[in-house]
Design an enzyme around this catalytic site. Sequence first.
Site, PDB file in Angstrom:
ATOM      1  N   GLU A  99      -5.489  -8.165  -1.049  1.00 10.82           N
ATOM      2  CA  GLU A  99      -6.157  -7.945   0.241  1.00 10.82           C
ATOM      3  C   GLU A  99      -7.615  -7.595  -0.017  1.00 10.82           C
ATOM      4  OE1 GLU A  99      -4.563  -5.355   3.226  1.00 10.82           O
ATOM      5  OE2 GLU A  99      -2.490  -5.826   2.694  1.00 10.82           O
ATOM      6  N   GLU A 150       0.831  -1.210   0.000  1.00  7.46           N
ATOM      7  CA  GLU A 150       0.000   0.000   0.000  1.00  7.46           C
ATOM      8  C   GLU A 150       0.863   1.257   0.000  1.00  7.46           C
ATOM      9  OE1 GLU A 150      -4.140  -1.631   1.986  1.00  7.46           O
ATOM     10  OE2 GLU A 150      -2.712  -0.649   3.323  1.00  7.46           O
TER      11      GLU A 150
END
Length: 464
Positions: free
Chosen positions: A362, A173
């Site tokens: 995810e 991320e």
Amino acid sequence: MTSRFPDAFLWGGAVAANQVEGAWQEGGKGLSTSDLQPKGIFGARVERAGDDFGIKDTAIDFYHRFPEDIKLFAEMGFTVLRTSIAWTRIFPQGDEAQPNEEGLAFYDRLFDEMAKYNITPLVTLSHYEMPYGLIHKYGGWGNRITIDCFERYARAVFTRFQHKVKLWLTFNEINMSLHAPFTGVGLPEESDQQAIYQAIHHQLVASGRAVQACHEIVKDGKIGNMLLGALLYPLSCRPADVLETLQQNREWLFFGDVQVRGAYPAYMKRFFADRGITVTITDEDKRDLRNTVDYISFSYYMTGCVTTNEEENQKAQGNILSMVPNPHLASSEWGWQIDPEGLRILLNILYDRYQKPLFIVENGLGAKDVVEADGSINDDYRIQYLNDHLVQVREAIEDGVEVMGYTCWGPIDLVSASKAEFSKRYGFIHVDRDDAGNGTLERSRKKSFFWYQDVIRSQGAALK
């Protein structure tokens, strides 16, 4: 429309070293940024001393119990497991000349255990942790020295595990640095945008160098990036809202544009000029950035809305990432809006933009589970959430999107990243531990365990 996913589609789950391993002072491991945030990403940074308690210090004790957990993942039918290597297990301070053999040996054992069950490792080089030594000595990613340190680390693990790990990711991320700079780039939370974007630039250069190193060392390997899929919709069809939405989506898509296209996009010139930001980019940096990723991976949990209406924006302050809520969507117990169709939209947007394979690494639902008197956990809410999202993944594949696989977040209960909680559970496997650290750490199967097992066995045909 076929009900089955492609035969090559990879099914599994995703964890992070700092949220499952524990053993924070074992095996020569050094102090990481995660160790200095015992209350999670959005908690205050603390100075750790001795044996001060932190829930992540033990986490779920994956460091010692991974054979049991890998066996459970294999029982579900996993063909892939995303995990990360703790940088500080390999280079405890971050700037050592040689890697720590004990740390390398641990991951050898982990990958060997996965190989026993034909589970493909998908490994993130840096997942919300970096050596605190690099911050203390050099100022973290604000200093170019950190680029060289990261490249040394990447080359060390590529060399050691080149025959065991073929799928890699650079930074988890990576766009989260805009919201949590200490976690992302090792800078104080109060840092200005000038400092943050210069540090981000260094990280993007390091990503390019890691891609080059992977291609040199892991001959048949592939390496991708990892974005927080922060898809935003305009709250209204007012042109001002649509334009603001475009600009805010670009703030996170910018990272993908650099890592996939190999250069800064044109729109960033005005973005920097409007904010008085000057990023130092050398000719060598430009060459490094041209080493582009093989595929794009991303997390997806929720969407949000954008408006130029300041009254609505003020109401949203304090929400996760301060996003304006969508009036058409329900929310989880933690206020995360549930938007399965948004995943299909995002897959199409990313594939249209980049024309490279995508990997959903995810996606999951954090919820409070209830253990019944007989020990069962009937988490139908989790089953419904995941079912609805996977149906939309199948729709995107029918749209023509190339999707490599799906690793749900937290296939086993773990410490949440945002607030370091155990009460916010994601897993198919329950771990007996609470927010105070009490519990036996015993593993048990939830209802969703058997549901996911059936989904994988049927190659997605069991989805409704």
